[in-house]
Write an enzyme that holds these catalytic residues in place. Structure first.
Site, PDB file in Angstrom:
ATOM      1  N   LYS A  81      12.134  30.749   6.206  1.00  0.00           N
ATOM      2  CA  LYS A  81      11.388  29.990   7.073  1.00  0.00           C
ATOM      3  C   LYS A  81      11.363  30.358   8.525  1.00  0.00           C
ATOM      4  O   LYS A  81      12.445  31.184   9.071  1.00  0.00           O
ATOM      5  CB  LYS A  81      11.277  28.623   7.051  1.00  0.00           C
ATOM      6  CG  LYS A  81      10.653  28.121   5.490  1.00  0.00           C
ATOM      7  CD  LYS A  81      10.855  26.611   5.527  1.00  0.00           C
ATOM      8  CE  LYS A  81      10.121  26.217   4.197  1.00  0.00           C
ATOM      9  NZ  LYS A  81       9.737  24.895   3.984  1.00  0.00           N
ATOM     10  N   ARG A 111      15.271  25.258  -3.108  1.00  0.00           N
ATOM     11  CA  ARG A 111      14.202  26.265  -3.249  1.00  0.00           C
ATOM     12  C   ARG A 111      14.338  27.453  -2.622  1.00  0.00           C
ATOM     13  O   ARG A 111      14.166  27.386  -1.327  1.00  0.00           O
ATOM     14  CB  ARG A 111      12.864  25.394  -3.097  1.00  0.00           C
ATOM     15  CG  ARG A 111      11.442  26.052  -3.493  1.00  0.00           C
ATOM     16  CD  ARG A 111      10.512  25.285  -3.125  1.00  0.00           C
ATOM     17  NE  ARG A 111       9.208  25.734  -3.432  1.00  0.00           N
ATOM     18  CZ  ARG A 111       8.483  26.766  -2.609  1.00  0.00           C
ATOM     19  NH1 ARG A 111       8.795  26.986  -1.632  1.00  0.00           N
ATOM     20  NH2 ARG A 111       7.154  27.125  -3.144  1.00  0.00           N
TER      21      ARG A 111
END
Length: 283
Positions: free
Chosen positions: A224, A258
């Site tokens: 991210k 995740r």
């Protein structure tokens, strides 16, 4: 395959491999879906590798939630994820989580053999709460400020930890009102979803406090922007930062991470588990 309750209570952090069947996800959009059709052979090869690399789960999503993403028509989302879910269930002994916010997809996924509903909108779309209540699957409720197309436009909080905690408590209460048992619920603070870098870092430090709510935590930070900003790395160069944060999340009590980089994350977590077990045996 272990029972769903057993899967939720394993003593180690579980690795959830990301399978995006979308043309526009921030990291791997277009790899498995070109906007016209899903490349099912490529999906199955990807899942096969994830399973071989040690993934405990695979998480299949058909609607991108990257910053700026637009909603996907229901029929299109169904066409992307349900055949993929069915094919994975036929070929692999791995539980499948469905990353969706849409009631029709929740119902179809439950019928097709999904093992978890993973909703970035915490069952706030019309009909989603009732659809989830009709099944008996674990449900991950995530915090997001705004919607994907607007969430990164000047996000602000009075107190990010208190505000995120209050939101998740409200969503848990909404679930309980429709008969969803607390033991089915997993919480995700939503890193990168309507949050600045400072918000993300503050929340990450507070993971043990969020864990005090009594729910399993899912952490998704893989590749991210927060990692890109910290390291000044493009999305394809964030694997080491992602694994480091997954390891730190596990140390702070995350039950699930995740990730895109399954093998590297599993290796790191196995080293951590060996050290922790050695420390316990040495006491």
């Amino acid at each position: 395959m272990a029972s769903l309750i057993d899967l939720l209570t394993l003593p180690r952090t579980q690795v959830m491999g990301i399978v995006n069947v979308t043309p526009d996800s921030f990291s791997d959009g277009g790899k498995l879906c070109d906007g016209v059709s899903v490349h099912l052979d490529s999906v199955l090869r990807t899942v096969e590798k994830m399973v071989a690399d040690g993934a405990d789960w695979v998480d299949v999503g058909g609607e991108s939630t990257r910053p700026g993403a637009k909603p996907v028509p229901v029929v299109e989302e169904l066409d992307r994820v349900i055949p993929v879910l069915e094919a994975i269930r036929q070929r692999f002994d791995v539980p499948v989580s469905i990353d969706t916010s849409t009631a029709q997809v929740i119902r179809a996924a439950q019928a097709a053999g999904a093992s978890m509903i993973n909703d970035v909108r915490a069952l706030r779309r019309e009909g989603a709460l009732q659809a989830a209540a009709e099944g008996n699957l674990p449900i991950c409720l995530m915090h997001m400020q705004g919607e994907p197309d607007t969430m990164q436009q000047s996000p602000s909080y009075r107190d990010v930890v208190a505000d995120v905690t209050a939101f998740l408590q409200e969503r848990v209460a909404a679930c309980e009102e429709v008969g969803i048992a607390r033991e089915r619920i997993i919480l995700d603070p939503g890193f990168g979803f309507g949050k600045t870098l400072e918000h993300n870092l503050t929340l990450f430090r507070a993971l043990p406090k969020l864990r005090e709510e009594g729910f399993s935590l899912l952490v998704g930070v893989s590749r991210k922007n927060m990692i890109g900003t910290l390291l000044q790395r493009d999305v394809g160069e964030r694997m080491i930062g992602s694994v480091a944060m997954a390891l730190l999340a596990a140390q702070k009590g995350a039950a699930f991470v995740r990730v895109h980089d399954v093998r590297e994350t599993v290796d790191a977590l196995n080293v951590l588990a060996a050290i922790e077990q050695h420390n316990l045996e040495g006491k």
